[in-house]
Enzyme design. Sequence first.
Site, PDB file in Angstrom:
ATOM      1  N   GLY A   1     -54.179   5.850  33.798  1.00 55.37           N
ATOM      2  CA  GLY A   1     -54.132   6.292  32.394  1.00 55.37           C
ATOM      3  C   GLY A   1     -54.246   5.195  31.361  1.00 55.37           C
ATOM      4  O   GLY A   1     -53.738   5.342  30.252  1.00 55.37           O
TER       5      GLY A   1
ATOM      6  N   LEU B   1     -65.538  19.447  37.196  1.00 54.61           N
ATOM      7  CA  LEU B   1     -65.294  20.746  36.550  1.00 54.61           C
ATOM      8  C   LEU B   1     -66.439  21.708  36.851  1.00 54.61           C
ATOM      9  O   LEU B   1     -67.594  21.289  36.933  1.00 54.61           O
ATOM     10  CB  LEU B   1     -65.158  20.537  35.040  1.00 54.61           C
TER      11      LEU B   1
ATOM     12  N   HIS C   1     -67.305   6.634  31.451  1.00 51.69           N
ATOM     13  CA  HIS C   1     -67.770   6.234  32.786  1.00 51.69           C
ATOM     14  C   HIS C   1     -67.936   4.716  32.812  1.00 51.69           C
ATOM     15  O   HIS C   1     -68.504   4.131  31.882  1.00 51.69           O
ATOM     16  CB  HIS C   1     -69.099   6.939  33.104  1.00 51.69           C
TER      17      HIS C   1
ATOM     18  N   ASP D   1     -72.203  13.207  35.159  1.00 52.55           N
ATOM     19  CA  ASP D   1     -72.549  12.005  34.375  1.00 52.55           C
ATOM     20  C   ASP D   1     -73.925  12.112  33.712  1.00 52.55           C
ATOM     21  O   ASP D   1     -74.560  11.084  33.423  1.00 52.55           O
ATOM     22  CB  ASP D   1     -72.492  10.723  35.236  1.00 52.55           C
TER      23      ASP D   1
ATOM     24  N   GLN E   1     -61.274  -3.519  29.426  1.00 46.37           N
ATOM     25  CA  GLN E   1     -60.792  -4.222  28.227  1.00 46.37           C
ATOM     26  C   GLN E   1     -61.880  -4.362  27.159  1.00 46.37           C
ATOM     27  O   GLN E   1     -61.637  -4.144  25.982  1.00 46.37           O
ATOM     28  CB  GLN E   1     -60.320  -5.633  28.598  1.00 46.37           C
TER      29      GLN E   1
HETATM   30  C1  GAR Z   1     -61.798   4.210  34.294  1.00 44.28           C
HETATM   31  O1  GAR Z   1     -62.438   3.020  34.616  1.00 44.28           O
HETATM   32  C2  GAR Z   1     -62.818   5.286  34.014  1.00 44.28           C
HETATM   33  O2  GAR Z   1     -63.957   4.815  33.394  1.00 44.28           O
HETATM   34  C3  GAR Z   1     -63.131   5.757  35.395  1.00 44.28           C
HETATM   35  O3  GAR Z   1     -61.897   5.755  36.068  1.00 44.28           O
HETATM   36  C4  GAR Z   1     -61.053   4.765  35.499  1.00 44.28           C
HETATM   37  C5  GAR Z   1     -59.768   5.417  35.114  1.00 44.28           C
HETATM   38  O4  GAR Z   1     -58.835   4.462  34.686  1.00 44.28           O
HETATM   39  N1  GAR Z   1     -63.747   7.059  35.374  1.00 44.28           N
HETATM   40  C6  GAR Z   1     -64.704   7.417  36.230  1.00 44.28           C
HETATM   41  O5  GAR Z   1     -65.119   6.712  37.117  1.00 44.28           O
HETATM   42  C7  GAR Z   1     -65.267   8.804  36.002  1.00 44.28           C
HETATM   43  N2  GAR Z   1     -66.516   8.959  36.684  1.00 44.28           N
HETATM   44  P1  GAR Z   1     -57.556   4.873  33.826  1.00 44.28           P
HETATM   45  O6  GAR Z   1     -56.851   6.004  34.557  1.00 44.28           O
HETATM   46  O7  GAR Z   1     -56.721   3.618  33.812  1.00 44.28           O
HETATM   47  O8  GAR Z   1     -57.987   5.280  32.465  1.00 44.28           O
END
Ligand code: GAR
Length: 282
Positions: A86, A168, A184, A225, A252
């Site tokens: 998160g 989804l 993404h 995507d 970051q």
């Molecule tokens: C993030 O890097 C996000 O871009 C990726 O998962 C991570 C979640 O981190 N999402 C995907 O790969 C979706 N295809 P977080 O829980 O720390 O935000």
Amino acid sequence: RKFPYGNFLPPKVRKPRRMSPVFLQSLRDFYFMRAARDGCFCAGMNLNDRRKRALCRPFPIETRTTVRKFWRIQMTNIAVLVSGGGTNLQALIDAEAAGKIENGGIRLVVSSNPNAFALERAAKAGIETAVLRRKEYDSAERYGEALDALLREKEIGLIVLAGFMTVLPDSFCAKYENRIINVHPSLIPSFCGEGFYGLRVHEAALAKGVKVTGATVHFVSEVVDGGAIIAQKAVEVEPGDTPESLQKRVMQNAEWILLPQAVSDFCAGRLSVSGAIVTRQE
Ligand code: GAR
């Protein structure tokens, strides 16, 4: 100085208090907005929230809050869907606390994983949470229906997928067309689609030997995507990078900046979509 209208006005009005320039300016803005509203009514114009927001855009942010209340502009209720750590949710929470999410507020966090740390982040920020596990529903459609019921109950206007690892169903994506935003961790159309998520994306980028990667924020469509791209930011791959170090730099330097900005743009009515092209109005 003698007041020229006799004695019928209350003493408070006869002797005006000194007012600060900031207060005077917001008073002027307020009367300007009232005149604008009355002008629109007289001209028979029925302004929707989007147009009202466009009208208050030239004003400073504090005045916009007054103006928003005055016009009774509906805030966009945001639901953030998560599955893991998160950090993107945290970036949104921090942006909202700093007043950087214009005209929107996070009302609900839904996790597909009961152990997600994102749930703790939400609870700490005082945001309502819910857990919807995919395996508790016999089909993706049923899962989509349960999620939809939850979102309708909270009058959600924008859904943000912030590391949400459940695909989804098409019916859900169609119903919320151009109202679901995903982040993404690559420059789409590279390293995206089924099977590319989280750390796997960075592993694939390093295996391919790309020198530049980044992040993409896009609307969600039925194609994984594949929805219209809202914003992208490039991040350099450095010698000796591991998937973990690259993931951290991409988060970051790209994800935590792009996502709150896109959410704010959406809520402020700055984004318009035509087919695959998203345009951001200043
Ligand atoms: C993030 O890097 C996000 O871009 C990726 O998962 C991570 C979640 O981190 N999402 C995907 O790969 C979706 N295809 P977080 O829980 O720390 O935000």
